[in-house]
Design a protein around this motif. Structure first.
Motif, PDB file in Angstrom:
ATOM      1  N   ALA A 214      -0.168   7.407  -2.795  1.00  4.36           N
ATOM      2  CA  ALA A 214      -1.592   7.194  -3.027  1.00  4.36           C
ATOM      3  C   ALA A 214      -2.308   8.534  -2.932  1.00  4.36           C
ATOM      4  O   ALA A 214      -2.047   9.326  -2.022  1.00  4.36           O
ATOM      5  CB  ALA A 214      -2.151   6.231  -1.990  1.00  4.36           C
ATOM      6  N   ILE A 215      -3.191   8.793  -3.894  1.00  2.36           N
ATOM      7  CA  ILE A 215      -4.003  10.013  -3.876  1.00  2.36           C
ATOM      8  C   ILE A 215      -5.465   9.592  -3.943  1.00  2.36           C
ATOM      9  O   ILE A 215      -5.923   9.089  -4.967  1.00  2.36           O
ATOM     10  CB  ILE A 215      -3.647  10.940  -5.046  1.00  2.36           C
ATOM     11  N   PRO A 216      -6.207   9.757  -2.856  1.00  2.00           N
ATOM     12  CA  PRO A 216      -7.596   9.284  -2.812  1.00  2.00           C
ATOM     13  C   PRO A 216      -8.514  10.065  -3.753  1.00  2.00           C
ATOM     14  O   PRO A 216      -8.241  11.211  -4.116  1.00  2.00           O
ATOM     15  CB  PRO A 216      -8.000   9.505  -1.351  1.00  2.00           C
TER      16      PRO A 216
ATOM     17  N   ARG B 148       0.843  -1.190   0.000  1.00  2.00           N
ATOM     18  CA  ARG B 148       0.000   0.000   0.000  1.00  2.00           C
ATOM     19  C   ARG B 148       0.881   1.244   0.000  1.00  2.00           C
ATOM     20  O   ARG B 148       1.820   1.363   0.791  1.00  2.00           O
ATOM     21  CB  ARG B 148      -0.922   0.008   1.219  1.00  2.00           C
ATOM     22  N   LEU B 149       0.527   2.154  -0.861  1.00  2.00           N
ATOM     23  CA  LEU B 149       1.337   3.353  -0.987  1.00  2.00           C
ATOM     24  C   LEU B 149       0.952   4.373   0.075  1.00  2.00           C
ATOM     25  O   LEU B 149      -0.217   4.483   0.465  1.00  2.00           O
ATOM     26  CB  LEU B 149       1.145   3.965  -2.367  1.00  2.00           C
ATOM     27  N   PRO B 150       1.913   5.130   0.555  1.00  2.00           N
ATOM     28  CA  PRO B 150       1.604   6.162   1.555  1.00  2.00           C
ATOM     29  C   PRO B 150       0.984   7.379   0.894  1.00  2.00           C
ATOM     30  O   PRO B 150       1.111   7.594  -0.313  1.00  2.00           O
ATOM     31  CB  PRO B 150       2.979   6.496   2.131  1.00  2.00           C
ATOM     32  N   LEU B 151       0.307   8.185   1.706  1.00  2.00           N
ATOM     33  CA  LEU B 151      -0.150   9.482   1.228  1.00  2.00           C
ATOM     34  C   LEU B 151       1.061  10.410   1.088  1.00  2.00           C
ATOM     35  O   LEU B 151       2.084  10.200   1.740  1.00  2.00           O
ATOM     36  CB  LEU B 151      -1.150  10.085   2.218  1.00  2.00           C
TER      37      LEU B 151
ATOM     38  N   VAL C 110       5.772  16.585  -4.418  1.00  2.00           N
ATOM     39  CA  VAL C 110       4.391  16.101  -4.301  1.00  2.00           C
ATOM     40  C   VAL C 110       4.068  16.073  -2.819  1.00  2.00           C
ATOM     41  O   VAL C 110       4.551  15.214  -2.078  1.00  2.00           O
ATOM     42  CB  VAL C 110       4.220  14.692  -4.906  1.00  2.00           C
ATOM     43  N   MET C 111       3.262  17.011  -2.363  1.00  2.00           N
ATOM     44  CA  MET C 111       3.015  17.104  -0.915  1.00  2.00           C
ATOM     45  C   MET C 111       1.536  17.349  -0.631  1.00  2.00           C
ATOM     46  O   MET C 111       0.805  17.897  -1.457  1.00  2.00           O
ATOM     47  CB  MET C 111       3.864  18.204  -0.290  1.00  2.00           C
ATOM     48  N   MET C 112       1.137  16.913   0.550  1.00  2.00           N
ATOM     49  CA  MET C 112      -0.249  17.055   0.984  1.00  2.00           C
ATOM     50  C   MET C 112      -0.364  18.240   1.937  1.00  2.00           C
ATOM     51  O   MET C 112       0.393  18.343   2.910  1.00  2.00           O
ATOM     52  CB  MET C 112      -0.715  15.783   1.701  1.00  2.00           C
ATOM     53  N   VAL C 113      -1.286  19.162   1.630  1.00  2.00           N
ATOM     54  CA  VAL C 113      -1.588  20.258   2.548  1.00  2.00           C
ATOM     55  C   VAL C 113      -3.074  20.189   2.880  1.00  2.00           C
ATOM     56  O   VAL C 113      -3.861  19.553   2.179  1.00  2.00           O
ATOM     57  CB  VAL C 113      -1.232  21.630   1.937  1.00  2.00           C
TER      58      VAL C 113
ATOM     59  N   ASP D 117      -9.582   6.882  -6.989  1.00  2.00           N
ATOM     60  CA  ASP D 117      -8.345   6.606  -6.270  1.00  2.00           C
ATOM     61  C   ASP D 117      -7.238   6.376  -7.286  1.00  2.00           C
ATOM     62  O   ASP D 117      -7.453   5.723  -8.316  1.00  2.00           O
ATOM     63  CB  ASP D 117      -8.488   5.359  -5.394  1.00  2.00           C
ATOM     64  N   MET D 118      -6.047   6.897  -7.020  1.00  2.00           N
ATOM     65  CA  MET D 118      -4.964   6.762  -7.979  1.00  2.00           C
ATOM     66  C   MET D 118      -3.628   6.803  -7.246  1.00  2.00           C
ATOM     67  O   MET D 118      -3.550   7.115  -6.051  1.00  2.00           O
ATOM     68  CB  MET D 118      -5.016   7.894  -9.003  1.00  2.00           C
ATOM     69  N   SER D 119      -2.575   6.460  -7.965  1.00  2.00           N
ATOM     70  CA  SER D 119      -1.227   6.582  -7.436  1.00  2.00           C
ATOM     71  C   SER D 119      -0.414   7.466  -8.375  1.00  2.00           C
ATOM     72  O   SER D 119      -0.638   7.478  -9.586  1.00  2.00           O
ATOM     73  CB  SER D 119      -0.569   5.208  -7.304  1.00  2.00           C
ATOM     74  N   PHE D 120       0.528   8.185  -7.766  1.00  2.00           N
ATOM     75  CA  PHE D 120       1.362   9.093  -8.557  1.00  2.00           C
ATOM     76  C   PHE D 120       2.688   9.284  -7.844  1.00  2.00           C
ATOM     77  O   PHE D 120       2.729   9.638  -6.669  1.00  2.00           O
ATOM     78  CB  PHE D 120       0.654  10.439  -8.742  1.00  2.00           C
ATOM     79  N   ARG D 121       3.754   8.993  -8.541  1.00  2.00           N
ATOM     80  CA  ARG D 121       5.115   9.143  -8.022  1.00  2.00           C
ATOM     81  C   ARG D 121       5.309   8.462  -6.672  1.00  2.00           C
ATOM     82  O   ARG D 121       5.949   8.984  -5.762  1.00  2.00           O
ATOM     83  CB  ARG D 121       5.494  10.611  -7.928  1.00  2.00           C
TER      84      ARG D 121
END
Length: 492
Positions: free
Chosen positions: A382-384, A28-31, A66-69, A375-379
């Motif tokens: 995981a991007i919900p 499972r990929l991390p966020l 690629v970062m989550m805010v 839901d997708m994955s990128f680099r």
């Protein structure tokens, strides 16, 4: 089979299933990583609300491209730098083709129209809009002639200032808006038309509001700001004025429609509505017409006119560049005939300056946000589904790996060692991929023809001298908006 053998086999099967489960869990990929957030407010306490892109750039140095805010309770993935933005919007265009639900635009358009839509509505409206605008000359000779004609009106209005000091804001917006009005409404408006001037004032105010901290607050907390007093209520009343203007134009078109002789975008939409009115899946209905016309009028007016004003501001700041452009224009075109788009290849320095203005202005630094539809994955992350995607165009137009001098205004960013114009793949002021600006070719044509015409006829200055003009934006949120300034246009 003995009981012990059965138990052994069952144990092996169980171990295998547990192993597969843990293996899958391990895969499972991390966020994406990002700065720590607090409940409800997310990262807003540490976000530069006047220039959010500055915070995003700073955080990306710690958390990567690629970062989550967290903008309030809304999760957003910010893409930083040319490489990652290009990979997302171009290489994986289908995955990043969704539009995020921008609350301000959603309320202004009632959720209809081209800009805010997704799925089949977006596909139908975008295909129709591109085709229709091209049929009416967008990017072609017919449109070039319209812009040349409008340039004459612009030049006359500037000439009437008699070298006196004036605010160029509405001089530029009247000319630019009349081009999109010719496409959409089939007419241009007199520069003295009070209703037209009122609409342009509203458009100018809308972009200022949505780019202000209060406007961005509405996009993050719409459920709260709709109940408390504030400028937002006045703004939406002004949007309704433009909607009513649009509806009146549509009514007039309905009353005078000739299906065999469409005059403009509205006529073509009405004809298509009649053709597919019995289709249950059609997106060609009245609400989409009103909101798509609203999209085109707003987008086709302020962004291009703002860019022209900013061009004049920078040329005042850099009179040597202005003089060099005029010398090149004089040698290629002279001062008698109107410029043509075919002249652009013979004006490499002028072309480079116009491109550099767009890069340096960086008019939509955050880009219009996208949204993941699944839901997708990128680099490796995981991007919900439902995550807002912010393709940070500011980071593309300032990417140190792509530009010789990313932080200064320098036309050499678009010139080779021989002085010839050179392209740069990181020049993405209109965004990229399937959600790129539908009016890009029109805007490019307007910028070249209007700017060259102005410099062909006038030299621009300001009362306080070059250093008195401040090129830093007044607002740097949704849009980078230049400050107002006073202009003197001296005939050449």
């Amino acid at each position: 089979m003995e009981i012990s053998d059965t138990l052994l086999l069952a144990g092996l099967v169980l171990a295998l299933l547990v192993g597969l489960r843990w293996k899958r869990r391990g895969r499972r990929l991390p966020l994406p990583p990002g700065p720590p957030a607090v409940p409800v407010l997310g990262n807003l306490l540490t976000l530069d609300r006047r220039a959010p892109f500055k915070s995003f750039l700073k955080w990306s140095k710690t958390y990567g491209p690629v970062m989550m805010v967290h903008l309030g309770s809304q999760k957003a993935v910010v893409l930083v730098g040319y490489s990652v933005v290009k990979e997302a919007l171009v290489d994986h265009a289908d995955l990043f083709a969704g539009r995020a639900p921008i609350p301000f635009i959603h309320r202004a358009t009632r959720g209809y129209g081209l800009v805010i839509s997704n799925g089949e509505r977006w596909r139908q409206l975008r295909r129709f809009t591109l085709t229709t605008l091209r049929d009416f000359g967008m990017g072609r000779k017919r449109m070039e002639e319209w812009i040349q004609e409008e340039s004459k009106h612009l030049l006359d209005s500037v000439r009437d200032t008699n070298s006196a000091v004036f605010d160029p804001t509405f001089y530029m917006s009247r000319a630019v808006s009349n081009v999109i009005c010719a496409l959409v409404f089939g007419q241009r408006f007199s520069y003295d038309d009070s209703n037209f001037l009122r609409l342009l004032d509203i458009v100018f105010g809308l972009l200022r509001f949505i780019s202000s901290p209060w406007g961005q607050a509405y996009n993050i907390f719409p459920w709260l700001l709709q109940w408390i007093p504030g400028r937002q209520h006045t703004v939406f009343g002004e949007v309704d004025n433009i909607r009513n203007f649009t509806k009146e134009k549509i009514k007039t078109h309905e009353e005078t429609l000739d299906p065999n002789n469409p005059r403009d975008f509205i006529d073509c939409f009405l004809i298509r509505m009649n053709q597919v009115k019995d289709s249950p899946d059609t997106e060609f209905h009245y609400e989409n017409l009103v909101s798509t016309v609203l999209n085109l009028f707003l987008a086709g007016t302020e962004t291009t006119s703002t860019t022209i004003r900013y061009t004049l501001m920078l040329l005042i700041r850099h009179p040597d560049i202005q003089e060099k452009m005029q010398t090149e224009i004089d040698s290629v075109i002279g001062r008698e005939r109107s410029p043509l788009m075919q002249d652009r290849t013979s004006l490499p320095f002028t072309d480079a300056v116009i491109h550099e203005v767009q890069r340096f202005l960086d008019i939509v630094p955050l880009g219009l946000p996208r949204c993941t539809m699944d839901d997708m994955s990128f680099r490796g992350y995981a991007i919900p589904k439902g995550t807002v995607i912010i393709p940070l165009l500011h980071s593309v137009l300032r990417d140190q790996e792509m530009w010789e001098t990313p932080w200064t205004f320098n036309p050499k960013n678009f010139l080779d060692t021989n002085g010839n114009f050179k392209t740069n793949p990181a020049f993405l002021p209109f965004s990229a991929g399937k959600r790129s600006c539908v009016g890009e070719s029109l805007a490019r044509m307007e910028l070249f023809l209007f700017i060259v015409s102005l410099l062909q006829n006038f030299t621009f200055s300001t009362p306080g001298g070059p250093d008195s003009v401040d090129p830093t934006p007044e607002f740097s949120s949704f849009g980078n908006l230049p400050r107002k300034f006073q202009l003197i246009a001296s005939p050449r």
